[in-house]
Design an enzyme around this catalytic site. Structure first.
Site, short mmCIF file in Angstrom:
data_model
loop_
_atom_site.label_atom_id
_atom_site.label_comp_id
_atom_site.label_asym_id
_atom_site.label_seq_id
_atom_site.Cartn_x
_atom_site.Cartn_y
_atom_site.Cartn_z
CG HIS A 1 -0.19 0.07 2.53
ND1 HIS A 1 0.31 1.23 3.06
CD2 HIS A 1 0.15 -0.91 3.40
CE1 HIS A 1 0.92 0.98 4.20
NE2 HIS A 1 0.85 -0.32 4.44
CD GLU B 1 1.94 -5.67 8.02
OE1 GLU B 1 2.09 -6.86 7.73
OE2 GLU B 1 2.76 -4.78 7.71
#
Length: 203
Positions: free
Chosen positions: A10, A83
């Site tokens: 990201h 994550e």
């Protein structure tokens, strides 16, 4: 070739910029730099004929591939791509206490203790277990030959170790910055990295 996968991290968030710990438990937005990185990636790769985009459930990944989603590309969120959860350290500044704690846990991981974790967090083994489920789901979509995945730095390192049959202690072999690209091909049941740590779109 069975499948070609573009895997990106990201774009930058304000917590990235400030060095604050950000894992699965902190759902932050991209900052101006992150939005510019996302736009630069879209500008370079918008004409690649992806058949699907997969993201984690965290909005920083959604915002990074917003150009593709807004263009009508099929999109699926998979929690397996989230994550690693840093537990008690999420949202905390990167001070000397955090540095000492992270140094300690990294040493455990590098020595092969992949079950080590922070209170309330996840271990590399826990993350890899959910990643395997996510990748089995992605592999089952045999009509999707060219896909884009947007995920997270530590999780990306763990995923690449698994795909390349490397021990998790070698996760540091996969450098990453925001919106970095790795291309991976699946051929005859084997994954091969064809583009490593590519940041051409940021130049």
């Amino acid at each position: 070739m069975d499948k070609e996968i573009y895997i990106i991290r990201h774009g930058e968030t304000e917590l990235n910029k400030l060095g604050i710990v950000q894992g699965r438990g902190v759902d932050t937005d991209l900052n101006d730099t992150g939005r510019a990185q996302a736009a630069a990636f879209y500008e370079m790769y918008q004409n690649v004929p992806f058949q699907k985009v997969y993201t984690s459930t965290l909005k920083r990944t959604h915002q990074t591939v917003k150009g593709f989603i807004d263009g009508g590309m099929p999109w699926e969120q998979l929690p397996g791509l989230d994550e690693l959860a840093w537990g008690e350290w999420e949202g905390k500044p990167n001070d000397e206490n955090a540095i000492a704690a992270f140094k300690s846990i990294m040493e455990k991981w590098q020595s092969g203790d992949y079950n080590a974790l922070f209170d309330g967090g996840e271990s590399p083994n826990m993350v890899q277990a959910r990643q395997k489920q996510a990748m089995e789901h992605i592999r089952s979509k045999t009509d999707e030959k060219l896909i884009l995945i947007c995920m997270h730095g530590r999780a990306m390192r763990l995923l690449l170790c698994w795909l390349m049959n490397k021990p998790l202690s070698e996760m540091g072999d996969f450098p990453h910055q925001n919106t970095v690209l790795y291309k991976v091909e699946l051929r005859d049941n084997q994954f091969i990295i064809t583009d490593f740590n590519n940041t051409d779109h940021l130049k």
